[in-house]
Motif scaffolding. Sequence first.
Motif, PDB file in Angstrom:
ATOM      1  N   GLN A 247       0.876  -1.169   0.000  1.00 60.32           N
ATOM      2  CA  GLN A 247       0.000   0.000   0.000  1.00 60.32           C
ATOM      3  C   GLN A 247       0.914   1.219   0.000  1.00 60.32           C
ATOM      4  OE1 GLN A 247      -0.951  -0.338   4.834  1.00 60.32           O
ATOM      5  NE2 GLN A 247      -2.598  -0.025   3.405  1.00 60.32           N
ATOM      6  N   ALA A 248       0.878   1.984  -1.081  1.00 59.39           N
ATOM      7  CA  ALA A 248       1.779   3.118  -1.248  1.00 59.39           C
ATOM      8  C   ALA A 248       0.941   4.369  -1.469  1.00 59.39           C
ATOM      9  CB  ALA A 248       2.738   2.893  -2.408  1.00 59.39           C
ATOM     10  N   LEU A 249       0.885   5.219  -0.461  1.00 62.81           N
ATOM     11  CA  LEU A 249       0.099   6.445  -0.521  1.00 62.81           C
ATOM     12  C   LEU A 249       0.984   7.551  -1.068  1.00 62.81           C
ATOM     13  CD1 LEU A 249      -1.258   4.535   1.618  1.00 62.81           C
ATOM     14  CD2 LEU A 249      -2.180   6.597   2.665  1.00 62.81           C
ATOM     15  N   GLY A 250       0.541   8.172  -2.157  1.00 62.90           N
ATOM     16  CA  GLY A 250       1.355   9.151  -2.851  1.00 62.90           C
ATOM     17  C   GLY A 250       0.952  10.585  -2.591  1.00 62.90           C
ATOM     18  N   GLY A 251       1.209  11.446  -3.568  1.00 63.24           N
ATOM     19  CA  GLY A 251       1.045  12.885  -3.402  1.00 63.24           C
ATOM     20  C   GLY A 251      -0.389  13.348  -3.610  1.00 63.24           C
ATOM     21  N   ALA A 252      -0.536  14.665  -3.644  1.00 58.31           N
ATOM     22  CA  ALA A 252      -1.882  15.231  -3.708  1.00 58.31           C
ATOM     23  C   ALA A 252      -1.842  16.640  -4.279  1.00 58.31           C
ATOM     24  CB  ALA A 252      -2.515  15.260  -2.320  1.00 58.31           C
ATOM     25  N   LYS A 253      -2.977  17.051  -4.791  1.00 53.13           N
ATOM     26  CA  LYS A 253      -3.244  18.443  -5.138  1.00 53.13           C
ATOM     27  C   LYS A 253      -4.701  18.674  -4.766  1.00 53.13           C
ATOM     28  CE  LYS A 253      -1.360  22.208  -6.727  1.00 53.13           C
ATOM     29  NZ  LYS A 253      -0.081  22.749  -6.214  1.00 53.13           N
ATOM     30  N   ASN A 254      -4.906  19.026  -3.517  1.00 48.82           N
ATOM     31  CA  ASN A 254      -6.254  19.052  -2.955  1.00 48.82           C
ATOM     32  C   ASN A 254      -6.954  20.379  -3.237  1.00 48.82           C
ATOM     33  OD1 ASN A 254      -5.715  16.488  -1.788  1.00 48.82           O
ATOM     34  ND2 ASN A 254      -4.669  17.507  -0.095  1.00 48.82           N
ATOM     35  N   PRO A 408      -4.673  14.802 -12.003  1.00 50.84           N
ATOM     36  CA  PRO A 408      -4.196  13.416 -11.872  1.00 50.84           C
ATOM     37  C   PRO A 408      -4.224  12.883 -10.453  1.00 50.84           C
ATOM     38  CG  PRO A 408      -2.372  14.928 -12.295  1.00 50.84           C
ATOM     39  CD  PRO A 408      -3.626  15.706 -12.504  1.00 50.84           C
ATOM     40  N   TYR A 409      -4.237  13.775  -9.464  1.00 52.56           N
ATOM     41  CA  TYR A 409      -4.303  13.344  -8.071  1.00 52.56           C
ATOM     42  C   TYR A 409      -5.757  13.212  -7.626  1.00 52.56           C
ATOM     43  CZ  TYR A 409       0.639  14.732  -7.861  1.00 52.56           C
ATOM     44  OH  TYR A 409       1.985  14.857  -8.083  1.00 52.56           O
ATOM     45  N   GLY A 410      -5.977  12.398  -6.590  1.00 49.92           N
ATOM     46  CA  GLY A 410      -7.319  12.246  -6.051  1.00 49.92           C
ATOM     47  C   GLY A 410      -7.293  11.936  -4.574  1.00 49.92           C
ATOM     48  N   ASN A 411      -6.519  12.694  -3.819  1.00 50.90           N
ATOM     49  CA  ASN A 411      -6.365  12.389  -2.401  1.00 50.90           C
ATOM     50  C   ASN A 411      -7.533  12.933  -1.583  1.00 50.90           C
ATOM     51  OD1 ASN A 411      -4.564  10.938  -0.697  1.00 50.90           O
ATOM     52  ND2 ASN A 411      -4.023  12.853   0.325  1.00 50.90           N
ATOM     53  N   GLY A 412      -7.612  14.269  -1.458  1.00 48.93           N
ATOM     54  CA  GLY A 412      -8.672  14.879  -0.679  1.00 48.93           C
ATOM     55  C   GLY A 412      -9.255  16.082  -1.388  1.00 48.93           C
ATOM     56  N   THR A 413     -10.487  16.428  -1.046  1.00 48.80           N
ATOM     57  CA  THR A 413     -11.126  17.617  -1.587  1.00 48.80           C
ATOM     58  C   THR A 413     -12.176  18.085  -0.602  1.00 48.80           C
ATOM     59  OG1 THR A 413     -12.187  18.549  -3.557  1.00 48.80           O
ATOM     60  CG2 THR A 413     -12.984  16.414  -2.813  1.00 48.80           C
ATOM     61  N   ALA A 414     -12.658  19.306  -0.801  1.00 58.37           N
ATOM     62  CA  ALA A 414     -13.698  19.860   0.062  1.00 58.37           C
ATOM     63  C   ALA A 414     -14.594  20.765  -0.760  1.00 58.37           C
ATOM     64  CB  ALA A 414     -13.076  20.640   1.223  1.00 58.37           C
ATOM     65  N   ILE A 415     -15.821  20.907  -0.299  1.00 58.84           N
ATOM     66  CA  ILE A 415     -16.739  21.860  -0.899  1.00 58.84           C
ATOM     67  C   ILE A 415     -17.353  22.694   0.216  1.00 58.84           C
ATOM     68  CG2 ILE A 415     -18.689  20.235  -0.875  1.00 58.84           C
ATOM     69  CD1 ILE A 415     -19.611  21.599  -3.526  1.00 58.84           C
TER      70      ILE A 415
END
Length: 498
Positions: A247-254, A408-415
């Motif tokens: 399990q390799a958790l990578g980067g983000a652009k939240n 391309p990233y899909g780590n976290g987001t908010a609305i």
Amino acid sequence: MELGYITHFVNGKAWEHGAVRQGEVYDPATGRVSAMVDFASATDVDTVVRAADRAARSWRDASLAKRTAVMFAVRQIIHERRAELAAAITAEHGKVLSDAAGEVQRGLEVVEFACGIPTSQRGFFSENVSTEVDSYSIRQALGVVAVISPFNFPAMVPLWFVPIAIACGNAVVLKPSEKDPSASVLLAQWFAEAGLPEGVFNVVHGDKEAVDALLTHRMVKAVSFVGSTPIARYVYETGTAYGKRVQALGGAKNHMVVLPDADLDLAADAAVSAGFGSAGERCMAISVVVAVDPVGDELVDKISERVARIRTGDGRRDCDMGPLVTKVHRDKVSSYVDAGERAGARLVVDGRGVAADGEATGFWLGPTLFDHVTPQMSVYTDEIFGPVLSVVRATSYDEALELVNGNPYGNGTAIYTNDGGAARRFQHEVEVGMVGVNVPIPVPMAYFSFGGWKASLFGDTHAHGAEGVHFYTRGKVVTSRWLDPHHGGVNLGFPTQH
């Protein structure tokens, strides 16, 4: 100033064996070297893994009651000494003490989840699946597992993995970041103090040589990793090529999407808190605010007012944001500010040259705010991992959603919205693993699981929670029949239920 010395923790004690190579550990608030840390060679890693393998053979047979008792003792020690652990984090990472204390708390919650391992690891039983035949499932430990953790959360990320792996009956070899290794050693010492047998939890320090040795060692059955996407991909591809589960958790652009009906004061508070906490060195940091017309100008004004009040300085003082972890990283983040200016983004707040409450030699970069950023600019496309917040304008909800889903990233987001229908639609349509509705950093609680989608995760299993238990165990199904003396004779037909 006398330098500290940090070495490996193996078989329940410090392992001082005369390392050939060492690394420097810095105090980011002063810019000075505070300690030297031993680096493990591939031979050293082999020695540690073999010790862990010997320990795993007996620990896997320890009762659930014994494992639970150790977890409860670990939980109590960390709870009582959280201030000591937070201080170690601040001294080597630089984040302010309150932020470090929060990190410890979130890690402690995973320990508390691991205290419930008798429930989490139990299987299922079905009587009479066929006449006088019973079936049941069990989950068993893997053996030796490796955890490779990043610099930004030197206590919390190891605690995402180590307690669950150990509670499931495995032995662990932890390779922490060489930039801030002391927190991991403290944790290993406290696990030993809690009654964990020697060799079940080991810490080896080092760089790529140590990582590669863990990824290719035949006795290591699984690897958990958190870090940048290029390295996560490398870890996943290398580990799986050697037959390991990874399990390799990578980067983000939240992204944080702000709709026109949102409370802009709350949204501005959230953007600043989530963008600049821990100097932006969080994989769940909000680095892009998507302002949906017509709120952009007002929202940027509110964010900039709050950014101006942030106090940057030594994390041990009364400050809001500390330094970056190293000079190299600080300079890299600063180069993105230069690039954003050159690309034509409007620099609303410039963190370069910030007047920090600390020594001038510290690795300082103040909060930085860009407006009118476009998706083609490097400040948008790259994971900066620093205190740089970009505002992108969108004309509609659909355009904002397309922007998030196209990343391309899909780590976290908010609305941020007061429209329940819009929020529900967003959580259904957005292609991101962790979603916050009026919550800027939607990190799940310990009994859920942490992990993103797309280039933010390699492997199928998220961290901690039920998925963590499944990752660190193998399923086995037993079909059982106890025959009486009057059973029937030989039957070569295919077995069927009857």
